[in-house]
Design a protein around this motif. Structure first.
Motif, PDB file in Angstrom:
ATOM      1  N   LEU A  33      33.980 -19.485 -36.502  1.00 46.41           N
ATOM      2  CA  LEU A  33      33.965 -19.370 -35.032  1.00 46.41           C
ATOM      3  C   LEU A  33      33.717 -20.657 -34.398  1.00 46.41           C
ATOM      4  O   LEU A  33      34.388 -21.144 -33.374  1.00 46.41           O
ATOM      5  N   ALA A  34      32.722 -21.468 -34.972  1.00 38.79           N
ATOM      6  CA  ALA A  34      32.352 -22.887 -34.364  1.00 38.79           C
ATOM      7  C   ALA A  34      33.500 -23.707 -34.488  1.00 38.79           C
ATOM      8  O   ALA A  34      33.724 -24.890 -33.774  1.00 38.79           O
ATOM      9  N   ARG A  35      34.577 -23.550 -35.765  1.00 41.37           N
ATOM     10  CA  ARG A  35      35.657 -24.313 -35.803  1.00 41.37           C
ATOM     11  C   ARG A  35      36.569 -24.077 -34.763  1.00 41.37           C
ATOM     12  O   ARG A  35      37.646 -24.807 -34.232  1.00 41.37           O
ATOM     13  N   LYS A  36      36.548 -22.619 -34.254  1.00 40.36           N
ATOM     14  CA  LYS A  36      37.631 -22.291 -32.960  1.00 40.36           C
ATOM     15  C   LYS A  36      37.218 -22.545 -31.798  1.00 40.36           C
ATOM     16  O   LYS A  36      38.033 -23.119 -30.939  1.00 40.36           O
ATOM     17  N   LEU A  37      36.015 -22.459 -31.477  1.00 43.00           N
ATOM     18  CA  LEU A  37      35.636 -22.448 -30.321  1.00 43.00           C
ATOM     19  C   LEU A  37      34.453 -23.700 -29.947  1.00 43.00           C
ATOM     20  O   LEU A  37      33.358 -23.953 -30.800  1.00 43.00           O
ATOM     21  N   GLY A  38      34.954 -24.628 -28.992  1.00 36.86           N
ATOM     22  CA  GLY A  38      33.791 -25.807 -28.803  1.00 36.86           C
ATOM     23  C   GLY A  38      33.069 -25.318 -27.294  1.00 36.86           C
ATOM     24  O   GLY A  38      33.682 -25.088 -26.337  1.00 36.86           O
ATOM     25  N   TYR A  39      31.770 -25.081 -27.606  1.00 32.88           N
ATOM     26  CA  TYR A  39      31.076 -24.788 -26.414  1.00 32.88           C
ATOM     27  C   TYR A  39      30.173 -25.783 -25.905  1.00 32.88           C
ATOM     28  O   TYR A  39      29.294 -26.157 -26.775  1.00 32.88           O
ATOM     29  N   LEU A  40      30.377 -25.958 -24.554  1.00 35.37           N
ATOM     30  CA  LEU A  40      29.262 -26.874 -23.891  1.00 35.37           C
ATOM     31  C   LEU A  40      28.692 -26.474 -23.007  1.00 35.37           C
ATOM     32  O   LEU A  40      29.124 -26.037 -21.941  1.00 35.37           O
ATOM     33  N   PRO A  41      27.313 -25.902 -23.387  1.00 38.92           N
ATOM     34  CA  PRO A  41      26.441 -25.022 -22.560  1.00 38.92           C
ATOM     35  C   PRO A  41      25.941 -26.046 -21.149  1.00 38.92           C
ATOM     36  O   PRO A  41      26.080 -27.133 -21.189  1.00 38.92           O
ATOM     37  N   GLN A  42      25.280 -25.058 -20.130  1.00 42.32           N
ATOM     38  CA  GLN A  42      24.896 -26.005 -19.081  1.00 42.32           C
ATOM     39  C   GLN A  42      23.584 -26.988 -19.505  1.00 42.32           C
ATOM     40  O   GLN A  42      22.793 -26.475 -20.605  1.00 42.32           O
TER      41      GLN A  42
END
Length: 258
Positions: free
Chosen positions: A77-86
């Motif tokens: 999932l980490a390879r599919k989604l790049g997440y930039l949190p607050q």
């Protein structure tokens, strides 16, 4: 649909017995920037946390590229989604290049060193975000706008197919805010999907292909910016009036409280 990258269906989330999301459904398409807007507490960040698996919904489903998100391992999932949190600050005294290299973590085993291909991807991410000249600097010594771009570079180093960014321009000056949004636009134009939470309605109206307006955990309007940022929607959701522009491209500027 082939072009649907994320499909969210009837999400319900409760925290401490309070409904945070109620029957939220939408999709993110390939090559588009979808903006999540709404007043504080509307549920925007909660949506991102559910999609990334950080929060489990009471009801509803999330599909990633046509597959239930629960069927993905954390690494895949980490390879599919790049997440930039607050407030994705880095307070450690690390060089910029080392911080950006963390984006390669989903592709490496715990004992594995960076390979030549990883270094090329890291260099490409630094150049794409105009931070290559900073790679030898300590990230905790950078200005706010520079840090924001470095965190975007770390995101790109992971080569995700979809990017989820939670208020990526928060606290930035106008020049850096535009630079971040222009970067997100280029990312979308390359064929990736971008889901971004924004409080700046002017930037949302200019850069997002579609908008979801949330209030009280419910989607109250969705569509193109001119449709969503109507005087009535701004009045009922934000209690404001706005000025509008339509010269070359639509934009909206909050003008007064009502």
């Amino acid at each position: 649909m082939v072009n649907v990258m994320i499909q969210v269906e009837k999400l319900k989330v409760k925290l401490d017995g309070m409904a945070i999301l109620n029957e939220v459904s939408f999709s993110l398409g390939k090559g588009e920037i979808l903006g999540l807007v709404g007043p504080n507490g509307a549920g925007k960040t909660t949506i991102l946390k559910v999609i990334t698996g950080l929060l489990r919904p009471e009801e509803g489903s999330v599909n990633i590229l046509g597959k239930p998100s629960r069927d993905f391992s954390s690494r895949s999932l980490a390879r599919k989604l790049g997440y930039l949190p607050q407030e994705s600050e880095v307070h450690w005294p690390l060089q910029v290049e080392r911080v950006v290299a963390l984006g390669r973590t989903p592709y490496l085993m715990p004992w594995e060193d960076l390979r030549e291909t990883d270094m090329k991807i890291i260099d490409s991410a630094l150049r794409e975000t105009d931070t290559y000249h900073l790679k030898g600097r300590r990230v905790d010594h950078l200005a706010g706008g520079e840090k924001a771009l470095v965190m975007m570079a770390r995101l790109l180093a992971g080569e995700p197919e979809m990017i989820l960014a939670d208020e990526p321009v928060q606290g930035l000056d106008p020049a850096h805010s535009l630079q971040v949004m222009e970067l997100l636009r280029r990312i979308a134009e390359s064929g990736k999907g971008v889901l971004v939470v924004l409080h700046d309605l002017a930037l949302a109206s200019r850069f997002c292909h579609r908008i979801l307006l949330l209030r009280g955990g419910t989607i109250v309007a969705s569509g193109r910016p001119p449709e969503v940022f109507s005087p009535e929607h701004l009045k009922t959701s934000y209690h404001i009036e706005a000025k509008y522009g339509n010269s070359d491209e639509f934009y909206v500027v909050p003008w007064r409280r009502i």
